[in-house]
Design an enzyme around this catalytic site. Structure first.
Site, PDB file in Angstrom:
ATOM      1  N   ASP A   1      39.019 -52.362  16.062  1.00 45.05           N
ATOM      2  CA  ASP A   1      40.064 -51.444  15.632  1.00 45.05           C
ATOM      3  C   ASP A   1      39.568 -50.001  15.597  1.00 45.05           C
ATOM      4  O   ASP A   1      38.363 -49.735  15.729  1.00 45.05           O
ATOM      5  CB  ASP A   1      40.567 -51.831  14.240  1.00 45.05           C
ATOM      6  CG  ASP A   1      41.383 -53.109  14.241  1.00 45.05           C
ATOM      7  OD1 ASP A   1      41.920 -53.464  15.298  1.00 45.05           O
ATOM      8  OD2 ASP A   1      41.476 -53.750  13.169  1.00 45.05           O
TER       9      ASP A   1
ATOM     10  N   ARG B   1      37.233 -57.319   7.146  1.00 40.00           N
ATOM     11  CA  ARG B   1      37.509 -56.250   6.185  1.00 40.00           C
ATOM     12  C   ARG B   1      38.233 -56.782   4.945  1.00 40.00           C
ATOM     13  O   ARG B   1      38.043 -56.275   3.831  1.00 40.00           O
ATOM     14  CB  ARG B   1      38.316 -55.150   6.853  1.00 40.00           C
ATOM     15  CG  ARG B   1      37.513 -54.333   7.863  1.00 40.00           C
ATOM     16  CD  ARG B   1      38.396 -53.451   8.714  1.00 40.00           C
ATOM     17  NE  ARG B   1      39.208 -52.563   7.901  1.00 40.00           N
ATOM     18  CZ  ARG B   1      40.266 -51.901   8.353  1.00 40.00           C
ATOM     19  NH1 ARG B   1      40.648 -52.034   9.619  1.00 40.00           N
ATOM     20  NH2 ARG B   1      40.949 -51.114   7.546  1.00 40.00           N
TER      21      ARG B   1
ATOM     22  N   ARG C   1      38.211 -57.024  20.481  1.00 44.42           N
ATOM     23  CA  ARG C   1      38.913 -55.744  20.429  1.00 44.42           C
ATOM     24  C   ARG C   1      38.737 -55.133  19.049  1.00 44.42           C
ATOM     25  O   ARG C   1      39.416 -55.531  18.101  1.00 44.42           O
ATOM     26  CB  ARG C   1      40.393 -55.934  20.741  1.00 44.42           C
ATOM     27  CG  ARG C   1      40.665 -56.452  22.153  1.00 44.42           C
ATOM     28  CD  ARG C   1      42.155 -56.685  22.342  1.00 44.42           C
ATOM     29  NE  ARG C   1      42.473 -57.151  23.696  1.00 44.42           N
ATOM     30  CZ  ARG C   1      43.689 -57.475  24.109  1.00 44.42           C
ATOM     31  NH1 ARG C   1      44.709 -57.392  23.243  1.00 44.42           N
ATOM     32  NH2 ARG C   1      43.900 -57.881  25.340  1.00 44.42           N
TER      33      ARG C   1
END
Length: 256
Positions: free
Chosen positions: A52, A202, A50
């Site tokens: 973002d 990230r 999934r």
């Protein structure tokens, strides 16, 4: 009901992420709407990961159950027709076993992060990279990345809203390369693991960028990891440089 695997490419900019949500555009919603144009719905597809809001994919994988035994090529062509003008493309379709699952059958996921260092604003890659205006040193970032390889408690690099049962994950690879571009350099981070925590990649890149800029030393990354404290993490970089670049399976359904 025949089950089909879909290899999907998309630009994440216009979407609130992969997962279907009420009243906001999502990649899942776009693909399911295209499926509904081919067969009566509702349709629910499952994905390998999934992503973002703002995150892209060059090789996301999902599966869908349909009533018609479609020819895979014709199914991909039909879906691409109905996906227009959304920036979503079905690269390939393969028929799979009824128990094959895009998420649970996967053995690894691979992410790419693109970071550009130059003073002049990017034009052609706007929305597709993270840009910084200062110089970065590749070698210290590569040294720091070695501390993250292996099985660790990655609490430091885990979002506070992460829903994973455990912060312990095994990072198989974190390779960084750099090459010259007009008036700057592009750095590419290649990351591979069976699964990831929310915002883990990230968080890695944002922290390693601080090493490349000289604000952190490579050993500081090891200390941050050992701290097992989110407050020890460096900045979390923005989403637009991140791509889901591949998903591995024991028997790749897309290999003919």
């Amino acid at each position: 009901m025949p089950r089909f695997a879909l290899k999907i490419e998309y630009h994440g900019g216009p979407f609130a992420g992969w997962q279907r949500q009420n009243d906001v555009p999502s990649v899942q919603g776009a693909v399911e709407a295209a499926l509904a144009r081919l067969e009566p719905g509702p349709h629910t597809i499952a994905a390998a990961g999934r992503t973002d809001a703002g995150v892209h994919a060059t090789a996301q994988v999902a599966h869908a159950d349909l009533t018609k035994d479609w020819d895979p090529f014709r199914l991909s062509e039909a879906l691409n027709y109905h996906l227009k003008p959304d920036p979503v493309s079905i690269l390939q379709v393969a028929k799979v076993a009824d128990d094959w699952h895009a998420r649970f059958s996967a053995t690894d996921r691979r992410y790419l992060f693109r970071l550009i260092s130059r003073r002049a604003p990017v034009t052609h890659d706007k929305g597709l990279v993270w840009q910084v205006t200062h110089d970065l040193d590749l070698e210290p970032m590569q040294q720091a990345a070695k501390h993250l390889i292996g099985r660790h408690d990655f609490t430091t690099f885990r979002s506070s809203i992460c829903q994973a049962d455990s912060p312990v994950k095994t990072l198989d690879a974190l390779d960084i390369e750099a090459f010259d571009i007009p008036h700057g350099r592009e750095f590419r981070f290649h990351v591979r693991a069976r699964s990831f925590l929310h915002n883990q990649v990230r968080s890695f890149v944002g922290t390693l960028e601080r090493v490349g800029a000289g604000s952190w030393q490579p050993a500081d990354v090891k200390e941050a990891l050992v701290a097992q404290n989110r407050a020890a993490c460096g900045p979390v970089c923005p989403p637009q440089g991140l791509y889901l670049a591949g998903v591995g399976y024991p028997d790749d359904p897309f290999v003919e």
